[in-house]
Design an enzyme around this catalytic site. Structure first.
Site, PDB file in Angstrom:
ATOM      1  N   HIS A 164       3.512 -10.943   8.674  1.00  0.00           N
ATOM      2  CA  HIS A 164       4.097  -9.904   9.138  1.00  0.00           C
ATOM      3  C   HIS A 164       3.611  -8.529   9.134  1.00  0.00           C
ATOM      4  CE1 HIS A 164       7.791  -7.424   9.519  1.00  0.00           C
ATOM      5  NE2 HIS A 164       7.554  -6.699   8.602  1.00  0.00           N
ATOM      6  N   GLU A 199       2.419  -8.867   0.810  1.00  0.00           N
ATOM      7  CA  GLU A 199       2.466 -10.029   1.709  1.00  0.00           C
ATOM      8  C   GLU A 199       1.202 -10.829   1.287  1.00  0.00           C
ATOM      9  OE1 GLU A 199       2.532  -9.639   5.903  1.00  0.00           O
ATOM     10  OE2 GLU A 199       3.062 -11.797   6.149  1.00  0.00           O
ATOM     11  N   LYS A 203       0.099  -7.432  14.781  1.00  0.00           N
ATOM     12  CA  LYS A 203       0.377  -6.334  15.335  1.00  0.00           C
ATOM     13  C   LYS A 203      -0.741  -5.257  14.991  1.00  0.00           C
ATOM     14  CE  LYS A 203       4.758  -6.804  12.653  1.00  0.00           C
ATOM     15  NZ  LYS A 203       4.741  -8.167  12.239  1.00  0.00           N
ATOM     16  N   HIS A 225       4.209  -2.797  16.175  1.00  0.00           N
ATOM     17  CA  HIS A 225       5.310  -3.285  15.576  1.00  0.00           C
ATOM     18  C   HIS A 225       6.458  -3.709  16.389  1.00  0.00           C
ATOM     19  CE1 HIS A 225       8.050  -5.178  12.525  1.00  0.00           C
ATOM     20  NE2 HIS A 225       8.019  -4.090  11.578  1.00  0.00           N
ATOM     21  N   PHE A 227      13.604  -4.139   6.267  1.00  0.00           N
ATOM     22  CA  PHE A 227      14.161  -3.243   5.491  1.00  0.00           C
ATOM     23  C   PHE A 227      15.312  -3.911   4.666  1.00  0.00           C
ATOM     24  CE2 PHE A 227      12.407   0.629   7.681  1.00  0.00           C
ATOM     25  CZ  PHE A 227      11.058   0.623   7.109  1.00  0.00           C
TER      26      PHE A 227
END
Lengths: 406, 93
Positions: free
Chosen positions: A300, A311, A330, A335, A394
Protein backbone atom coordinates in the site's frame (compact mmCIF):
# COMPACT_ATOMS: atom_id res chain seq x y z
CA UNK A 1 -14.79 -23.14 -4.64
CA UNK A 2 -11.93 -21.58 -6.54
CA UNK A 3 -12.31 -18.11 -7.97
CA UNK A 4 -10.35 -16.98 -10.99
CA UNK A 5 -9.48 -13.68 -12.62
CA UNK A 6 -10.47 -13.68 -16.26
CA UNK A 7 -10.40 -10.00 -17.14
CA UNK A 8 -8.45 -6.86 -16.23
CA UNK A 9 -9.50 -3.29 -16.87
CA UNK A 10 -7.45 -0.27 -15.86
CA UNK A 11 -7.85 3.41 -16.60
CA UNK A 12 -4.95 5.11 -14.92
CA UNK A 13 -2.77 8.17 -15.29
CA UNK A 14 -0.67 6.23 -17.81
CA UNK A 15 -3.79 5.88 -19.96
CA UNK A 16 -6.25 3.17 -20.78
CA UNK A 17 -5.23 -0.46 -20.52
CA UNK A 18 -3.84 -2.68 -17.77
CA UNK A 19 -0.88 -3.81 -19.86
CA UNK A 20 -0.04 -0.24 -20.75
CA UNK A 21 0.09 0.72 -17.10
CA UNK A 22 2.23 -2.29 -16.24
CA UNK A 23 4.64 -1.61 -19.07
CA UNK A 24 5.01 2.03 -18.07
CA UNK A 25 5.84 0.94 -14.52
CA UNK A 26 8.45 -1.52 -15.72
CA UNK A 27 9.92 1.17 -17.97
CA UNK A 28 10.33 3.36 -14.85
CA UNK A 29 8.12 6.10 -16.18
CA UNK A 30 6.33 8.48 -13.84
CA UNK A 31 2.72 9.58 -14.28
CA UNK A 32 3.12 12.48 -11.88
CA UNK A 33 3.22 16.09 -13.03
CA UNK A 34 1.86 19.54 -12.25
CA UNK A 35 -1.90 19.72 -11.72
CA UNK A 36 -3.65 20.82 -14.92
CA UNK A 37 -7.31 20.14 -14.08
CA UNK A 38 -7.63 23.45 -12.23
CA UNK A 39 -5.57 26.38 -11.01
CA UNK A 40 -3.60 24.84 -8.16
CA UNK A 41 -1.29 27.78 -7.55
CA UNK A 42 -2.58 28.42 -4.02
CA UNK A 43 -2.55 24.74 -2.98
CA UNK A 44 0.11 23.29 -0.68
CA UNK A 45 0.52 20.38 -3.08
CA UNK A 46 0.38 21.32 -6.75
CA UNK A 47 1.20 17.95 -8.29
CA UNK A 48 -0.89 14.91 -9.16
CA UNK A 49 -1.16 11.82 -11.31
CA UNK A 50 -3.99 12.94 -13.55
CA UNK A 51 -5.95 11.08 -16.19
CA UNK A 52 -5.44 13.64 -18.94
CA UNK A 53 -7.39 11.84 -21.65
CA UNK A 54 -10.24 9.39 -21.15
CA UNK A 55 -9.54 7.77 -24.53
CA UNK A 56 -13.22 6.91 -24.58
CA UNK A 57 -13.53 6.59 -28.35
CA UNK A 58 -17.04 5.36 -29.05
CA UNK A 59 -17.36 3.71 -25.66
CA UNK A 60 -19.07 6.67 -24.03
CA UNK A 61 -21.80 8.83 -25.52
CA UNK A 62 -21.84 12.61 -25.48
CA UNK A 63 -24.67 12.27 -22.96
CA UNK A 64 -22.50 10.10 -20.68
CA UNK A 65 -19.66 12.59 -20.84
CA UNK A 66 -21.89 15.55 -20.10
CA UNK A 67 -23.96 13.90 -17.40
CA UNK A 68 -21.79 11.76 -15.15
CA UNK A 69 -18.99 12.42 -12.73
CA UNK A 70 -15.49 11.43 -13.73
CA UNK A 71 -15.28 8.59 -11.21
CA UNK A 72 -18.29 7.05 -12.93
CA UNK A 73 -16.82 7.49 -16.40
CA UNK A 74 -13.53 5.96 -15.22
CA UNK A 75 -15.44 2.99 -13.83
CA UNK A 76 -17.40 2.48 -17.04
CA UNK A 77 -14.26 2.49 -19.19
CA UNK A 78 -12.30 0.17 -16.90
CA UNK A 79 -15.27 -2.20 -16.72
CA UNK A 80 -15.60 -2.21 -20.51
CA UNK A 81 -11.95 -3.13 -20.85
CA UNK A 82 -12.23 -5.85 -18.23
CA UNK A 83 -15.32 -7.36 -19.87
CA UNK A 84 -13.64 -7.32 -23.29
CA UNK A 85 -10.47 -8.80 -21.85
CA UNK A 86 -12.54 -11.60 -20.36
CA UNK A 87 -14.05 -12.36 -23.75
CA UNK A 88 -17.57 -11.82 -22.50
CA UNK A 89 -20.01 -10.94 -25.25
CA UNK A 90 -22.19 -7.91 -25.65
CA UNK A 91 -25.28 -9.57 -24.19
CA UNK A 92 -26.58 -9.03 -20.65
CA UNK A 93 -24.57 -10.79 -17.94
CA UNK A 94 -27.77 -11.72 -16.14
CA UNK A 95 -29.05 -12.37 -12.64
CA UNK A 96 -25.96 -14.25 -11.45
CA UNK A 97 -23.53 -11.40 -12.22
CA UNK A 98 -22.60 -9.06 -9.38
CA UNK A 99 -21.04 -5.61 -9.50
CA UNK A 100 -19.02 -4.63 -6.44
CA UNK A 101 -17.35 -1.35 -7.23
CA UNK A 102 -16.11 0.92 -4.49
CA UNK A 103 -14.96 4.50 -4.22
CA UNK A 104 -13.39 6.47 -1.43
CA UNK A 105 -15.37 9.66 -1.89
CA UNK A 106 -17.67 9.49 -4.91
CA UNK A 107 -18.50 12.46 -7.12
CA UNK A 108 -16.45 15.10 -5.38
CA UNK A 109 -16.05 17.28 -8.47
CA UNK A 110 -19.80 17.22 -8.99
CA UNK A 111 -20.41 18.15 -5.37
CA UNK A 112 -18.04 21.11 -5.69
CA UNK A 113 -19.64 22.40 -8.89
CA UNK A 114 -23.19 22.11 -7.69
CA UNK A 115 -22.28 23.69 -4.37
CA UNK A 116 -21.02 26.71 -6.28
CA UNK A 117 -24.26 26.79 -8.23
CA UNK A 118 -26.25 26.62 -5.01
CA UNK A 119 -24.34 29.48 -3.39
CA UNK A 120 -24.11 31.62 -6.49
CA UNK A 121 -27.42 31.11 -8.20
CA UNK A 122 -29.71 29.49 -5.71
CA UNK A 123 -31.21 26.07 -5.06
CA UNK A 124 -33.41 26.08 -8.15
CA UNK A 125 -30.38 26.07 -10.42
CA UNK A 126 -28.90 22.85 -9.04
CA UNK A 127 -28.68 20.12 -11.68
CA UNK A 128 -31.15 17.23 -11.56
CA UNK A 129 -28.09 15.05 -12.18
CA UNK A 130 -26.32 16.31 -9.08
CA UNK A 131 -27.41 13.50 -6.75
CA UNK A 132 -26.97 10.62 -9.25
CA UNK A 133 -23.50 11.92 -10.18
CA UNK A 134 -22.42 12.42 -6.59
CA UNK A 135 -23.52 9.28 -4.81
CA UNK A 136 -20.86 6.59 -4.41
CA UNK A 137 -22.84 3.58 -5.66
CA UNK A 138 -23.75 5.06 -9.03
CA UNK A 139 -20.51 3.88 -10.63
CA UNK A 140 -21.50 0.32 -9.73
CA UNK A 141 -25.03 0.88 -10.98
CA UNK A 142 -23.94 2.42 -14.28
CA UNK A 143 -21.64 -0.55 -14.86
CA UNK A 144 -24.46 -2.95 -13.98
CA UNK A 145 -26.78 -1.15 -16.41
CA UNK A 146 -24.20 -1.18 -19.17
CA UNK A 147 -23.69 -4.95 -18.95
CA UNK A 148 -27.09 -6.10 -17.75
CA UNK A 149 -25.58 -7.43 -14.52
CA UNK A 150 -28.57 -7.98 -12.28
CA UNK A 151 -27.01 -9.65 -9.25
CA UNK A 152 -25.78 -7.93 -6.08
CA UNK A 153 -24.83 -4.34 -6.86
CA UNK A 154 -23.06 -2.23 -4.27
CA UNK A 155 -20.20 0.10 -3.50
CA UNK A 156 -17.95 -0.59 -0.53
CA UNK A 157 -16.65 2.66 0.93
CA UNK A 158 -13.48 2.12 2.91
CA UNK A 159 -11.42 5.11 1.80
CA UNK A 160 -8.19 4.01 0.11
CA UNK A 161 -9.00 0.34 0.64
CA UNK A 162 -12.35 0.49 -1.21
CA UNK A 163 -11.13 -1.15 -4.42
CA UNK A 164 -9.42 -3.98 -2.55
CA UNK A 165 -12.37 -4.58 -0.27
CA UNK A 166 -14.63 -4.71 -3.33
CA UNK A 167 -12.52 -7.48 -4.85
CA UNK A 168 -12.25 -9.36 -1.57
CA UNK A 169 -15.96 -9.15 -0.82
CA UNK A 170 -16.68 -10.33 -4.36
CA UNK A 171 -14.43 -13.34 -3.73
CA UNK A 172 -16.42 -14.31 -0.68
CA UNK A 173 -19.70 -13.71 -2.48
CA UNK A 174 -18.65 -16.01 -5.33
CA UNK A 175 -17.44 -18.67 -2.91
CA UNK A 176 -20.74 -18.46 -1.05
CA UNK A 177 -22.58 -19.20 -4.27
CA UNK A 178 -24.37 -15.86 -4.39
CA UNK A 179 -23.11 -15.13 -7.90
CA UNK A 180 -21.18 -16.85 -10.70
CA UNK A 181 -19.37 -13.79 -11.96
CA UNK A 182 -18.48 -10.40 -10.54
CA UNK A 183 -17.15 -7.14 -11.87
CA UNK A 184 -15.18 -5.87 -8.91
CA UNK A 185 -12.92 -2.90 -8.33
CA UNK A 186 -12.78 0.77 -7.52
CA UNK A 187 -12.86 4.22 -9.05
CA UNK A 188 -11.83 7.66 -7.85
CA UNK A 189 -11.71 11.18 -9.25
CA UNK A 190 -10.74 13.43 -6.38
CA UNK A 191 -8.08 15.54 -8.09
CA UNK A 192 -10.29 18.56 -7.51
CA UNK A 193 -9.72 21.85 -5.68
CA UNK A 194 -11.46 20.62 -2.55
CA UNK A 195 -9.91 17.16 -2.65
CA UNK A 196 -6.38 18.50 -2.96
CA UNK A 197 -7.04 21.22 -0.38
CA UNK A 198 -8.50 18.71 2.07
CA UNK A 199 -5.64 16.22 1.91
CA UNK A 200 -3.28 19.20 1.92
CA UNK A 201 -4.84 20.50 5.11
CA UNK A 202 -4.04 17.16 6.74
CA UNK A 203 -0.43 17.53 5.54
CA UNK A 204 -0.91 14.17 3.87
CA UNK A 205 0.37 15.26 0.44
CA UNK A 206 3.89 15.64 -0.85
CA UNK A 207 4.91 19.26 -1.28
CA UNK A 208 7.85 18.47 -3.52
CA UNK A 209 6.15 20.63 -6.13
CA UNK A 210 9.24 21.44 -8.14
CA UNK A 211 10.15 17.82 -8.73
CA UNK A 212 6.88 16.01 -9.50
CA UNK A 213 8.50 12.81 -10.73
CA UNK A 214 10.60 12.54 -7.58
CA UNK A 215 7.78 13.41 -5.18
CA UNK A 216 6.33 9.96 -4.57
CA UNK A 217 9.11 7.98 -2.91
CA UNK A 218 7.64 5.27 -0.71
CA UNK A 219 10.11 3.81 1.81
CA UNK A 220 12.82 6.35 0.91
CA UNK A 221 14.02 8.54 3.76
CA UNK A 222 13.09 11.68 1.82
CA UNK A 223 9.38 10.80 1.57
CA UNK A 224 7.07 13.63 2.61
CA UNK A 225 3.53 12.52 1.77
CA UNK A 226 1.55 10.95 -1.03
CA UNK A 227 0.81 12.28 -4.48
CA UNK A 228 -2.88 12.23 -5.30
CA UNK A 229 -3.98 10.33 -8.39
CA UNK A 230 -7.18 9.23 -10.10
CA UNK A 231 -8.51 6.39 -12.19
CA UNK A 232 -10.27 3.06 -11.96
CA UNK A 233 -9.55 -0.64 -11.92
CA UNK A 234 -12.00 -3.48 -12.52
CA UNK A 235 -11.41 -7.23 -12.42
CA UNK A 236 -13.68 -9.86 -13.86
CA UNK A 237 -13.88 -12.62 -11.26
CA UNK A 238 -15.64 -15.92 -11.86
CA UNK A 239 -16.05 -19.21 -10.16
CA UNK A 240 -13.66 -21.65 -11.75
CA UNK A 241 -16.60 -23.75 -12.94
CA UNK A 242 -18.24 -20.76 -14.66
CA UNK A 243 -15.01 -19.77 -16.35
CA UNK A 244 -14.32 -23.34 -17.47
CA UNK A 245 -17.84 -23.78 -18.83
CA UNK A 246 -17.41 -20.85 -21.17
CA UNK A 247 -13.81 -21.67 -22.02
CA UNK A 248 -12.45 -18.45 -20.54
CA UNK A 249 -8.74 -17.72 -20.31
CA UNK A 250 -7.69 -17.72 -16.66
CA UNK A 251 -5.19 -14.99 -15.89
CA UNK A 252 -4.73 -15.80 -12.20
CA UNK A 253 -6.54 -17.24 -9.24
CA UNK A 254 -7.80 -15.00 -6.47
CA UNK A 255 -6.76 -17.31 -3.67
CA UNK A 256 -7.30 -15.33 -0.50
CA UNK A 257 -8.63 -12.22 1.15
CA UNK A 258 -7.97 -10.81 4.58
CA UNK A 259 -9.72 -7.82 6.12
CA UNK A 260 -9.32 -6.16 9.48
CA UNK A 261 -9.93 -2.95 11.36
CA UNK A 262 -7.56 -1.02 13.63
CA UNK A 263 -10.25 0.54 15.83
CA UNK A 264 -7.58 3.08 16.69
CA UNK A 265 -7.66 6.50 14.98
CA UNK A 266 -9.44 8.34 12.19
CA UNK A 267 -6.36 8.69 10.03
CA UNK A 268 -3.28 7.24 11.74
CA UNK A 269 -2.52 3.54 11.59
CA UNK A 270 -2.26 1.59 14.79
CA UNK A 271 1.36 2.17 15.99
CA UNK A 272 1.87 -1.57 16.37
CA UNK A 273 0.60 -2.16 12.81
CA UNK A 274 -1.36 -5.10 14.15
CA UNK A 275 -4.35 -4.49 11.89
CA UNK A 276 -2.23 -4.42 8.74
CA UNK A 277 -0.42 -7.58 9.81
CA UNK A 278 -3.67 -9.33 10.60
CA UNK A 279 -5.12 -8.52 7.17
CA UNK A 280 -2.08 -10.09 5.49
CA UNK A 281 -2.06 -13.11 7.81
CA UNK A 282 -5.77 -13.66 7.22
CA UNK A 283 -5.31 -13.52 3.45
CA UNK A 284 -2.59 -16.18 3.69
CA UNK A 285 -4.72 -18.32 5.96
CA UNK A 286 -7.75 -17.91 3.70
CA UNK A 287 -5.67 -19.18 0.78
CA UNK A 288 -3.84 -21.80 2.86
CA UNK A 289 -0.54 -20.43 1.64
CA UNK A 290 2.51 -20.23 3.91
CA UNK A 291 4.37 -16.91 4.11
CA UNK A 292 7.33 -18.47 2.29
CA UNK A 293 5.05 -19.18 -0.67
CA UNK A 294 4.60 -15.49 -1.43
CA UNK A 295 7.01 -14.15 -4.04
CA UNK A 296 5.90 -10.54 -4.30
CA UNK A 297 4.02 -7.93 -2.31
CA UNK A 298 2.51 -4.88 -3.96
CA UNK A 299 2.52 -2.61 -0.93
CA UNK A 300 0.00 0.00 0.00
CA UNK A 301 2.96 2.29 0.91
CA UNK A 302 1.84 5.75 -0.12
CA UNK A 303 5.05 7.66 0.67
CA UNK A 304 3.96 8.99 4.04
CA UNK A 305 6.56 8.91 6.83
CA UNK A 306 4.51 6.87 9.31
CA UNK A 307 2.38 4.66 7.05
CA UNK A 308 5.28 3.20 5.07
CA UNK A 309 7.27 2.41 8.19
CA UNK A 310 4.32 0.67 9.82
CA UNK A 311 3.52 -1.38 6.73
CA UNK A 312 7.17 -2.47 6.63
CA UNK A 313 6.90 -3.50 10.28
CA UNK A 314 3.67 -5.41 9.58
CA UNK A 315 5.30 -7.24 6.68
CA UNK A 316 8.25 -8.23 8.90
CA UNK A 317 5.85 -9.35 11.60
CA UNK A 318 4.05 -11.66 9.18
CA UNK A 319 6.91 -12.78 6.96
CA UNK A 320 9.79 -12.84 9.46
CA UNK A 321 13.40 -12.16 8.60
CA UNK A 322 13.13 -13.09 4.94
CA UNK A 323 10.16 -11.21 3.52
CA UNK A 324 9.55 -11.39 -0.22
CA UNK A 325 10.38 -8.45 -2.48
CA UNK A 326 7.99 -5.55 -1.86
CA UNK A 327 7.37 -2.68 -4.22
CA UNK A 328 5.12 0.35 -4.15
CA UNK A 329 3.95 1.25 -7.62
CA UNK A 330 2.54 4.46 -6.16
CA UNK A 331 6.07 5.76 -6.67
CA UNK A 332 5.20 6.09 -10.36
CA UNK A 333 1.42 6.02 -10.43
CA UNK A 334 0.56 8.21 -7.45
CA UNK A 335 -2.13 7.23 -4.99
CA UNK A 336 -5.42 6.46 -6.70
CA UNK A 337 -7.28 6.43 -3.36
CA UNK A 338 -10.40 4.25 -3.67
CA UNK A 339 -9.17 2.90 -7.01
CA UNK A 340 -5.68 2.07 -5.74
CA UNK A 341 -6.46 -1.39 -4.38
CA UNK A 342 -8.10 -2.45 -7.63
CA UNK A 343 -5.47 -1.03 -10.00
CA UNK A 344 -2.70 -2.50 -7.87
CA UNK A 345 -4.47 -5.87 -7.80
CA UNK A 346 -4.34 -5.81 -11.60
CA UNK A 347 -0.65 -4.93 -11.40
CA UNK A 348 -0.05 -7.88 -9.05
CA UNK A 349 -1.80 -10.22 -11.52
CA UNK A 350 0.38 -8.92 -14.36
CA UNK A 351 3.52 -9.31 -12.23
CA UNK A 352 2.64 -13.00 -11.74
CA UNK A 353 1.73 -13.48 -15.37
CA UNK A 354 4.85 -11.86 -16.77
CA UNK A 355 7.29 -12.98 -14.09
CA UNK A 356 8.39 -9.39 -13.60
CA UNK A 357 8.26 -7.24 -10.49
CA UNK A 358 7.62 -3.53 -11.09
CA UNK A 359 10.04 -1.32 -9.16
CA UNK A 360 9.71 1.26 -6.41
CA UNK A 361 11.05 4.45 -7.98
CA UNK A 362 13.00 7.26 -6.32
CA UNK A 363 15.02 5.08 -4.01
CA UNK A 364 18.02 7.24 -3.23
CA UNK A 365 18.35 7.27 0.53
CA UNK A 366 17.19 4.04 2.18
CA UNK A 367 15.35 4.42 5.46
CA UNK A 368 17.15 2.27 8.05
CA UNK A 369 13.82 1.65 9.77
CA UNK A 370 12.53 -0.15 6.68
CA UNK A 371 14.12 -3.55 6.45
CA UNK A 372 12.70 -4.66 3.15
CA UNK A 373 13.84 -5.39 -0.37
CA UNK A 374 11.80 -2.71 -2.09
CA UNK A 375 12.82 -3.62 -5.67
CA UNK A 376 14.56 -0.25 -5.93
CA UNK A 377 14.46 1.70 -9.17
CA UNK A 378 14.62 -1.26 -11.59
CA UNK A 379 12.09 -3.92 -12.52
CA UNK A 380 13.22 -7.42 -11.67
CA UNK A 381 12.46 -10.78 -13.26
CA UNK A 382 11.05 -13.16 -10.66
CA UNK A 383 8.84 -16.18 -11.12
CA UNK A 384 6.57 -15.59 -8.12
CA UNK A 385 3.79 -18.12 -7.57
CA UNK A 386 1.79 -15.91 -5.22
CA UNK A 387 1.49 -12.15 -4.96
CA UNK A 388 -0.08 -10.17 -2.17
CA UNK A 389 -1.66 -6.75 -2.73
CA UNK A 390 -2.26 -4.50 0.27
CA UNK A 391 -4.64 -1.57 0.67
CA UNK A 392 -5.23 0.36 3.85
CA UNK A 393 -7.65 3.22 4.39
CA UNK A 394 -8.39 6.12 6.69
CA UNK A 395 -10.49 5.02 9.59
CA UNK A 396 -8.13 2.10 10.18
CA UNK A 397 -9.49 -0.29 7.58
CA UNK A 398 -7.23 -2.90 6.01
CA UNK A 399 -7.52 -5.31 3.10
CA UNK A 400 -5.08 -7.82 1.67
CA UNK A 401 -5.61 -9.83 -1.50
CA UNK A 402 -3.63 -12.90 -2.43
CA UNK A 403 -3.34 -13.89 -6.08
CA UNK A 404 -1.92 -17.14 -7.39
CA UNK A 405 -0.34 -17.66 -10.80
CA UNK A 406 -2.65 -19.73 -12.94
CA UNK B 1 -49.00 34.51 -25.11
CA UNK B 2 -48.36 37.39 -27.42
CA UNK B 3 -50.33 36.43 -30.49
CA UNK B 4 -47.27 37.28 -32.53
CA UNK B 5 -47.22 35.46 -35.86
CA UNK B 6 -45.13 32.30 -36.06
CA UNK B 7 -42.25 33.16 -38.35
CA UNK B 8 -41.68 29.88 -40.09
CA UNK B 9 -41.85 26.12 -39.80
CA UNK B 10 -39.03 26.09 -37.29
CA UNK B 11 -37.17 23.10 -38.73
CA UNK B 12 -33.62 23.34 -37.50
CA UNK B 13 -34.60 26.63 -35.93
CA UNK B 14 -35.79 29.37 -38.26
CA UNK B 15 -35.51 32.77 -36.71
CA UNK B 16 -33.23 33.73 -33.84
CA UNK B 17 -35.48 32.59 -31.02
CA UNK B 18 -36.34 29.27 -32.63
CA UNK B 19 -32.72 28.67 -33.35
CA UNK B 20 -31.72 29.33 -29.76
CA UNK B 21 -34.39 27.02 -28.34
CA UNK B 22 -33.43 24.30 -30.82
CA UNK B 23 -29.80 24.69 -29.84
CA UNK B 24 -30.61 24.24 -26.14
CA UNK B 25 -32.82 21.23 -26.82
CA UNK B 26 -30.20 19.68 -29.05
CA UNK B 27 -27.48 20.12 -26.44
CA UNK B 28 -29.54 18.68 -23.61
CA UNK B 29 -31.01 15.83 -25.64
CA UNK B 30 -27.65 15.03 -27.22
CA UNK B 31 -28.73 15.39 -30.79
CA UNK B 32 -28.21 17.81 -33.67
CA UNK B 33 -30.41 20.89 -34.05
CA UNK B 34 -30.98 19.88 -37.67
CA UNK B 35 -32.53 16.65 -36.48
CA UNK B 36 -35.16 18.48 -34.43
CA UNK B 37 -38.65 19.48 -35.51
CA UNK B 38 -41.41 21.27 -33.58
CA UNK B 39 -43.63 18.20 -33.36
CA UNK B 40 -40.97 16.01 -31.72
CA UNK B 41 -41.89 15.18 -28.12
CA UNK B 42 -39.16 14.99 -25.50
CA UNK B 43 -40.18 11.77 -23.78
CA UNK B 44 -41.82 9.79 -26.54
CA UNK B 45 -39.68 10.80 -29.50
CA UNK B 46 -36.40 12.00 -28.04
CA UNK B 47 -36.36 9.35 -25.30
CA UNK B 48 -35.75 11.79 -22.47
CA UNK B 49 -36.34 10.62 -18.92
CA UNK B 50 -37.74 12.90 -16.24
CA UNK B 51 -34.28 14.08 -15.18
CA UNK B 52 -33.42 15.06 -18.73
CA UNK B 53 -36.64 17.07 -18.99
CA UNK B 54 -35.77 18.86 -15.74
CA UNK B 55 -32.33 19.60 -17.10
CA UNK B 56 -33.91 21.05 -20.22
CA UNK B 57 -36.10 23.32 -18.11
CA UNK B 58 -33.02 24.51 -16.21
CA UNK B 59 -31.10 25.20 -19.40
CA UNK B 60 -33.99 27.10 -20.99
CA UNK B 61 -34.29 29.23 -17.85
CA UNK B 62 -30.57 29.95 -18.02
CA UNK B 63 -30.48 30.70 -21.72
CA UNK B 64 -33.45 33.07 -21.73
CA UNK B 65 -33.40 34.41 -18.18
CA UNK B 66 -36.94 33.27 -17.56
CA UNK B 67 -38.67 31.28 -14.85
CA UNK B 68 -40.52 28.13 -15.87
CA UNK B 69 -42.89 27.12 -13.07
CA UNK B 70 -43.54 23.43 -12.49
CA UNK B 71 -47.17 24.13 -13.32
CA UNK B 72 -46.10 24.88 -16.90
CA UNK B 73 -44.32 21.57 -17.41
CA UNK B 74 -47.29 19.65 -18.68
CA UNK B 75 -47.69 22.20 -21.48
CA UNK B 76 -44.07 21.81 -22.60
CA UNK B 77 -43.93 18.35 -24.10
CA UNK B 78 -42.47 18.98 -27.52
CA UNK B 79 -39.84 21.13 -29.15
CA UNK B 80 -42.58 23.36 -30.57
CA UNK B 81 -44.17 23.71 -27.11
CA UNK B 82 -40.83 24.90 -25.76
CA UNK B 83 -40.46 27.48 -28.52
CA UNK B 84 -43.97 28.77 -27.95
CA UNK B 85 -43.55 28.86 -24.19
CA UNK B 86 -40.32 30.82 -24.37
CA UNK B 87 -41.75 33.18 -26.96
CA UNK B 88 -44.75 33.84 -24.75
CA UNK B 89 -42.64 34.41 -21.66
CA UNK B 90 -40.37 36.85 -23.43
CA UNK B 91 -43.34 38.73 -24.86
CA UNK B 92 -44.98 38.91 -21.42
CA UNK B 93 -41.73 39.88 -19.74
Amino acid sequence: MDVVVTGLGVLAPFGRGAARTFEALVARRSAIGPITHFDASAQRSRIAAEVRDLEAGNDLSAADLRTYDRFQLFALLAALDAVRDAGLGEGPLGDRAAVILGTGIGGLGTIERDCETLRGRGPRRVSPYFIPSAIPNLAASLVAMRFGARGVCLAPASACASGAHAIGEALWMLRAGRADLALAGGAEAAVTPLGVAGFGAMRALSERNDEPERASRPFDRGRDGFVIGEGAGVLVLETEAHAAARGARVRARLAGYGASGDAHHITQPDPEAAGMARAMALALEDARVAPAGVGYINAHATSTPLGDRLEAKAIRDVFGDRPPPVSSTKSALGHLLGAAGAVEAAIAVLALERGLLPPTLNQEDPDPQIELDVVPNEARPAAARHALSNAFGFGGTNASLLFARS
Amino acid sequence: MSGRRKDDSGHGGGNGLDRRVFAVVARVMNTEADALAPELRFVEDLRADSLRVMELVLELQEEFGIEIPDSALERIRSVGDAVEFVRGKLADG
